[in-house]
Motif scaffolding. Structure first.
Motif, PDB file in Angstrom:
ATOM      1  N   THR A   1     -12.848  -4.845  -6.951  1.00 41.73           N
ATOM      2  CA  THR A   1     -11.597  -5.119  -7.663  1.00 41.73           C
ATOM      3  C   THR A   1     -10.401  -4.778  -6.783  1.00 41.73           C
ATOM      4  N   GLY A   2     -10.492  -3.636  -6.102  1.00 46.48           N
ATOM      5  CA  GLY A   2      -9.394  -3.220  -5.225  1.00 46.48           C
ATOM      6  C   GLY A   2      -9.151  -4.228  -4.109  1.00 46.48           C
ATOM      7  N   ARG A   3     -10.218  -4.735  -3.542  1.00 48.86           N
ATOM      8  CA  ARG A   3     -10.057  -5.702  -2.443  1.00 48.86           C
ATOM      9  C   ARG A   3      -9.457  -7.008  -2.951  1.00 48.86           C
ATOM     10  N   ILE A   4      -9.926  -7.453  -4.096  1.00 56.13           N
ATOM     11  CA  ILE A   4      -9.385  -8.697  -4.661  1.00 56.13           C
ATOM     12  C   ILE A   4      -7.905  -8.519  -4.989  1.00 56.13           C
ATOM     13  N   ALA A   5      -7.582  -7.389  -5.606  1.00 60.56           N
ATOM     14  CA  ALA A   5      -6.186  -7.141  -5.998  1.00 60.56           C
ATOM     15  C   ALA A   5      -5.292  -7.140  -4.771  1.00 60.56           C
ATOM     16  N   LYS A   6      -5.737  -6.464  -3.735  1.00 64.24           N
ATOM     17  CA  LYS A   6      -4.894  -6.407  -2.542  1.00 64.24           C
ATOM     18  C   LYS A   6      -4.739  -7.795  -1.931  1.00 64.24           C
ATOM     19  N   HIS A   7      -5.827  -8.525  -1.919  1.00 60.66           N
ATOM     20  CA  HIS A   7      -5.796  -9.849  -1.301  1.00 60.66           C
ATOM     21  C   HIS A   7      -4.857 -10.805  -2.036  1.00 60.66           C
ATOM     22  N   LEU A   8      -4.857 -10.720  -3.370  1.00 62.40           N
ATOM     23  CA  LEU A   8      -4.102 -11.714  -4.146  1.00 62.40           C
ATOM     24  C   LEU A   8      -2.714 -11.232  -4.576  1.00 62.40           C
ATOM     25  N   SER A   9      -2.385  -9.982  -4.302  1.00 60.71           N
ATOM     26  CA  SER A   9      -1.144  -9.424  -4.852  1.00 60.71           C
ATOM     27  C   SER A   9       0.068  -9.653  -3.980  1.00 60.71           C
ATOM     28  N   GLY A  10      -0.154  -9.938  -2.693  1.00 64.28           N
ATOM     29  CA  GLY A  10       0.945  -9.936  -1.730  1.00 64.28           C
ATOM     30  C   GLY A  10       2.191 -10.666  -2.179  1.00 64.28           C
TER      31      GLY A  10
ATOM     32  N   ALA B   1       1.189 -11.226   8.516  1.00 61.57           N
ATOM     33  CA  ALA B   1       0.556 -11.434   7.219  1.00 61.57           C
ATOM     34  C   ALA B   1       1.526 -11.073   6.094  1.00 61.57           C
ATOM     35  N   GLU B   2       2.227  -9.957   6.291  1.00 61.71           N
ATOM     36  CA  GLU B   2       3.188  -9.526   5.274  1.00 61.71           C
ATOM     37  C   GLU B   2       4.330 -10.536   5.151  1.00 61.71           C
ATOM     38  N   LEU B   3       4.844 -10.971   6.286  1.00 61.65           N
ATOM     39  CA  LEU B   3       5.948 -11.933   6.263  1.00 61.65           C
ATOM     40  C   LEU B   3       5.505 -13.240   5.639  1.00 61.65           C
ATOM     41  N   ASP B   4       4.257 -13.604   5.888  1.00 61.54           N
ATOM     42  CA  ASP B   4       3.768 -14.838   5.304  1.00 61.54           C
ATOM     43  C   ASP B   4       3.667 -14.718   3.786  1.00 61.54           C
ATOM     44  N   ALA B   5       3.240 -13.550   3.308  1.00 60.16           N
ATOM     45  CA  ALA B   5       3.187 -13.331   1.862  1.00 60.16           C
ATOM     46  C   ALA B   5       4.593 -13.440   1.263  1.00 60.16           C
ATOM     47  N   ARG B   6       5.576 -12.889   1.958  1.00 58.75           N
ATOM     48  CA  ARG B   6       6.965 -13.007   1.492  1.00 58.75           C
ATOM     49  C   ARG B   6       7.389 -14.462   1.435  1.00 58.75           C
ATOM     50  N   GLN B   7       7.080 -15.178   2.482  1.00 60.56           N
ATOM     51  CA  GLN B   7       7.463 -16.574   2.597  1.00 60.56           C
ATOM     52  C   GLN B   7       6.826 -17.395   1.466  1.00 60.56           C
ATOM     53  N   GLN B   8       5.566 -17.078   1.151  1.00 54.98           N
ATOM     54  CA  GLN B   8       4.874 -17.736   0.040  1.00 54.98           C
ATOM     55  C   GLN B   8       5.575 -17.454  -1.273  1.00 54.98           C
ATOM     56  N   ALA B   9       6.032 -16.208  -1.422  1.00 56.21           N
ATOM     57  CA  ALA B   9       6.725 -15.834  -2.657  1.00 56.21           C
ATOM     58  C   ALA B   9       7.983 -16.666  -2.830  1.00 56.21           C
ATOM     59  N   PHE B  10       8.725 -16.838  -1.759  1.00 57.35           N
ATOM     60  CA  PHE B  10       9.917 -17.688  -1.818  1.00 57.35           C
ATOM     61  C   PHE B  10       9.543 -19.111  -2.223  1.00 57.35           C
ATOM     62  N   LYS B  11       8.494 -19.603  -1.600  1.00 64.40           N
ATOM     63  CA  LYS B  11       8.100 -20.990  -1.827  1.00 64.40           C
ATOM     64  C   LYS B  11       7.748 -21.238  -3.292  1.00 64.40           C
ATOM     65  N   ILE B  12       7.012 -20.289  -3.871  1.00 66.52           N
ATOM     66  CA  ILE B  12       6.604 -20.438  -5.271  1.00 66.52           C
ATOM     67  C   ILE B  12       7.823 -20.596  -6.166  1.00 66.52           C
TER      68      ILE B  12
ATOM     69  N   ASP C   1       0.803  -1.221   0.000  1.00 65.42           N
ATOM     70  CA  ASP C   1       0.000   0.000   0.000  1.00 65.42           C
ATOM     71  C   ASP C   1       0.836   1.271   0.000  1.00 65.42           C
ATOM     72  N   ASP C   2       2.175   1.134  -0.022  1.00 66.88           N
ATOM     73  CA  ASP C   2       3.007   2.316  -0.266  1.00 66.88           C
ATOM     74  C   ASP C   2       2.826   2.792  -1.702  1.00 66.88           C
ATOM     75  N   LEU C   3       2.374   1.884  -2.550  1.00 65.28           N
ATOM     76  CA  LEU C   3       2.122   2.249  -3.944  1.00 65.28           C
ATOM     77  C   LEU C   3       0.743   2.876  -4.038  1.00 65.28           C
ATOM     78  N   ARG C   4       0.575   3.759  -5.022  1.00 64.96           N
ATOM     79  CA  ARG C   4      -0.761   4.273  -5.278  1.00 64.96           C
ATOM     80  C   ARG C   4      -1.410   3.343  -6.297  1.00 64.96           C
ATOM     81  N   ARG C   5      -2.378   2.562  -5.816  1.00 65.14           N
ATOM     82  CA  ARG C   5      -3.034   1.577  -6.671  1.00 65.14           C
ATOM     83  C   ARG C   5      -4.407   2.073  -7.058  1.00 65.14           C
ATOM     84  N   LEU C   6      -4.630   2.221  -8.347  1.00 67.73           N
ATOM     85  CA  LEU C   6      -5.921   2.706  -8.816  1.00 67.73           C
ATOM     86  C   LEU C   6      -6.658   1.584  -9.534  1.00 67.73           C
ATOM     87  N   GLN C   7      -7.955   1.474  -9.230  1.00 64.06           N
ATOM     88  CA  GLN C   7      -8.766   0.464  -9.912  1.00 64.06           C
ATOM     89  C   GLN C   7      -9.628   1.135 -10.968  1.00 64.06           C
ATOM     90  N   LEU C   8      -9.791   0.442 -12.078  1.00 70.13           N
ATOM     91  CA  LEU C   8     -10.473   1.026 -13.228  1.00 70.13           C
ATOM     92  C   LEU C   8     -11.533   0.055 -13.731  1.00 70.13           C
TER      93      LEU C   8
END
Length: 770
Positions: free
Chosen positions: A330-339, A459-470, A137-144
């Motif tokens: 859309t914004g909620r889905i994006a945030k949920h799945l983007s981590g 939650a953030e650390l878990d998203a990172r950990q998932q990224a490594f795993k993938i 969320d440091d990024l400015r994310r706009l949904q269209l």
DNA sequence: AGCTGTGGCAGGGAGG
DNA sequence: CCTCCCTGCCAC
């Protein structure tokens, strides 16, 4: 001399304080890029930085006459920039460069060559990754999202009657805005949209099917209206090219849109990637997904696609509310799945938007290529051939058995690769094992950090950990991937064969101790523990004892215990937990291509068999037959429709049918029918829902109708067909009964009354065919 | 400017 | 009927 002393390939070139949000090409010449940084007060700054092209040292056998030494000398005597041959990450550019060198080596033409995108060169050569030290969320994310009033037909960029009427936008800072065409022209609407987008200056633009619809549609409408769709940070319009993404067995084709200085994220792609693992999304529509995740507000406005034009005429405010709800979801889905993808961009030299739309093999390759270019080392070409071996699968017992323990080897393939020194032959620098080792260590560290962290941080650390795993789990796949630069099929084979041997060893260990192995698949074993092992503590001790019999670095984990198991076939079983919960695995129990009534029937029968209630199974079967006969469907056509994904274009299908290479199929025949009738064409990757109607042709594809065409007031589904389907579905439980018992349970013949006590569940010891 | 792998089951068309 | 072959979907 080339710099071959490599720092940590994951981290070199980084500055921990770096907050780059975008890298953008300048002009077309491309040896400079503009680097955007988001400052702490949320404003942007930028610098223009040079791109230093890299020189390729080729050691490819193919180019035997290539004068390597001459090029090397020139490079070293130059001004520090390598001007002769530029190499890039893109494979196409790489081949182009090779061909170019071959021509130059044989005296045709100039050795100077440029290709590829400067952003990629820049990210690669500096080793930079984006978003260091940032959160999503440091990024400015706009949904269209846009709404088009299309009368009776699906909106098409080619149809001038289908004008944009609403453009809805929202962002992650709570801002939102809906523009509509009331009281003005479409041209004015589009011009204001461009102004607002430029003024909001988002780092990321998110949308559901934004590649497939919103961006190309807006682009075309702007072209018609004479509005420059100039939403790039440098005032350029989006550029577009065809691409494809593979989701397990499915491939989705789409046109990528790139916007200078911004990242485009299509939540449809994220949703499909998510569903590869979960496989329980009802569909991939925005509404369906939002409801699935619980992101839909209770009072959310819904307007059916076909009612949009009418709603726009009769109650435009309602359509505006609907569009706004769309972008919020859309914004909620994006945030949920983007981590995890977002955190991937902190380790892989790849822009965020690119990381979202590419698979894991591309990310591993990006890491390797960065290391090789950093070391001024040439890249290999992919090895030919194919992988032969895979995982070992077997079933030793069918029927209902228990109690059950599940033990699996932790990270089987990565562990083998680390501890058996697996690496592609072409990896001269040895980066493949080094990167794998770094990632594994980082993942374990991150996991430990997550466990110790406060919930907000976890939650953030878990998203990172998932990224490594993938990424870690994809190393094996990339070894066997024919197009990967650093592939090695024989090494992929070695990993798979080693896995098979380890699994056979584990089976033997369990049997020797008196356990009874039910079913195994690749890295896990379901077994009934030995009689002297009782209770969870002893089961855990037994499993950890298995690790002691294995080579160092290979660990077996305790991954579950169950009251009982229904074992049917390889990769097909169900589990009953001690808390009463049920798990279903395998295409015969959970396939989405089975009609919903059949799937429910299978689940209920499974539960009853695990409970040992044969009488209830028989009664359920009779009830279901009568319901089909009486056309009593709980959920209308959805109860008995089948949905199938189109995997090839209609032209390919037709060609293959004509050539006798494939048979006609209902889903394709329906798609053809719709295309011929001028309806919305079915694209590759989309699902077609249909049912089988009464009469009308002997073959299934002739009797198929679109599910939407089913009319509950004049039901015309073939009850005979669906009774057959019920019996076919029941057939899956055939291993559990003797043939005679099976006929008693799944038939209506209770002339002498059905006596469940005369029927027993059968447990069969298979030989195992491995 | 592009796509991780093998193993396995179910279903349907086509032809004997 | 049966078998063969292809496709789609699923486990890992």
């Amino acid at each position: 001399m080339p710099d071959t002393a490599l720092p940590d390939p994951l981290l070199f070139g980084h500055d921990a304080t770096e907050r780059i949000v975008a890298v953008q090409t300048l002009g077309g010449a491309g040896d400079r890029v503009r680097v955007y940084r988001r400052l702490s007060d949320d404003t942007l700054s930028w610098d223009d930085e040079p791109v230093h092209p890299y020189f390729f040292l080729s050691d490819l056998r193919l180019i035997e006459d290539f004068p390597r030494e001459r090029y090397r000398r020139q490079a070293l005597e130059g001004d520090g920039h390598y001007r002769h041959l530029l190499a890039f990450e893109s494979r196409g550019a790489y081949w182009d460069a090779l061909r170019h060198v071959e021509r130059a080596a044989s005296g045709e033409g100039d050795a100077a060559y440029t290709a590829g995108g400067p952003e990629q060169q820049y990210l690669t050569q500096t080793g930079r990754t984006l978003f260091k030290g940032m959160a999503l969320d440091d990024l400015r994310r706009l949904q269209l999202d846009i709404e088009v009033a299309a009368e009776g037909t699906f909106p098409s960029a080619r149809n001038p009657a289908h004008a944009v009427v609403i453009v809805a936008m929202s962002d992650n800072r709570g801002w939102n805005r809906v523009l509509d065409s009331r009281g003005r022209t479409e041209r004015e609407l589009l011009a204001e949209m461009v102004d607002v987008l430029v003024e909001r200056d988002p780092d990321v633009i998110e949308g559901h099917n934004i590649y497939g619809f919103d961006l190309p549609y807006l682009s075309e409408r702007c072209r018609r209206a004479g509005v420059r769709f100039a939403i790039g940070r440098d005032g350029t319009e989006p550029r577009s090219f065809p691409s494809a993404m593979r989701f397990a067995e499915r491939t989705s084709a789409f046109d990528v849109a790139e916007i200078a200085g911004r990242h485009v994220v299509d939540t449809l792609l994220q949703v499909q990637a998510y569903d590869v693992v979960r496989r329980d999304l009802p569909n991939y529509t925005l509404k369906g997904v939002a409801r699935y995740f619980g992101f839909a507000e209770a009072d959310r406005t819904y307007v059916e696609g076909r009612a949009i034009a009418r709603t726009w005429r009769e109650d435009p405010d309602r359509l505006v509310a609907y569009a706004l709800d769309d972008v919020l979801e859309t914004g909620r889905i994006a945030k949920h799945l983007s981590g995890s993808t977002f955190y991937l961009t902190q380790m892989v030299p790849m822009a965020y938007g690119t990381a979202v739309r590419t698979g894991p093999a591309a990310k591993i390759e990006a890491l390797l290529v960065r290391g090789y270019l950093h070391a001024r080392q040439s890249l290999p070409r992919p090895g030919r051939g194919g992988q032969m071996s895979g995982g070992y699968t077997d079933v030793f017992v069918t029927g209902v058995v228990g109690p059950i323990v599940y033990a699996d080897v932790e990270s089987l393939y990565p562990s083998i690769m680390l501890h058996y020194d697996v690496r592609p032959a072409s990896d001269a620098l040895g980066l493949f094992p080094e990167i794998l080792r770094s990632l594994t260590a980082l993942r374990l560290q991150t996991k430990a950090d997550a466990a110790a962290a406060a919930p907000a941080q976890a939650a953030e650390l878990d998203a990172r950990q998932q990224a490594f795993k993938i990424v870690i789990n994809s190393f094996y796949g990339s070894l066997g991937f024919s197009q990967a630069l650093f592939n090695d099929h024989s090494e992929a084979d070695r990993v798979a064969r080693t896995g098979q041997e380890l699994l056979r060893g584990i089976i033997e260990t369990i049997r020797t101790a008196g356990g009874r192995v039910i079913e195994v698949d690749t890295d896990g074993v379901f077994f009934v523990p030995p009689p002297n092992v009782a209770g969870e503590d002893e089961e855990r001790r037994f499993v950890s004892g298995i690790t002691d019999t294995l080579p160092t670095g290979i660990r077996v984990g305790f991954d579950g215990r169950f009251r009982s198991m229904l074992s049917l076939k390889k990769k097909n079983y169900a589990l009953l937990g001690y808390d009463g919960s049920l798990k279903f695995r395998g295409s015969s129990l959970v396939s989405r291509s089975t009609e919903r009534f059949g799937r429910r029937f299978v689940r209920e029968v499974t539960a009853l068999l695990l409970a040992g209630d044969v009488d209830a199974v028989h009664k359920l079967y009779l009830r279901q037959r009568r319901a089909i006969d009486a056309r009593q469907w709980d959920e209308g056509v959805e109860s008995f429709q089948r949905a199938e994904t189109l995997k090839s274009p209609l032209e390919d299908y037709e060609r293959d049918v004509a050539a006798g290479r494939r048979a006609r199929a209902a889903a394709y025949e329906l798609a053809k029918r719709r295309a011929a009738a001028g309806g919305r064409p079915v694209r590759v990757g989309e699902r077609v829902a249909y049912y089988v109607a009464r009469g009308a042709g002997a073959r299934g594809f002739e009797a198929a109708r679109f599910a939407q065409e089913w009319d509950p007031t004049h039901p015309d589904e073939s009850t005979a067909h669906y009774l057959d389907r019920l019996d076919q579905t029941a057939q899956r439980f055939e291993p559990v009964f003797t043939p005679a018992d099976f006929r008693l349970v799944f038939s209506e013949e209770d002339l002498f009354g059905f006596d469940a006590s005369a029927v027993s569940l059968r447990v069969v010891e298979e030989n195992g065919d491995g």
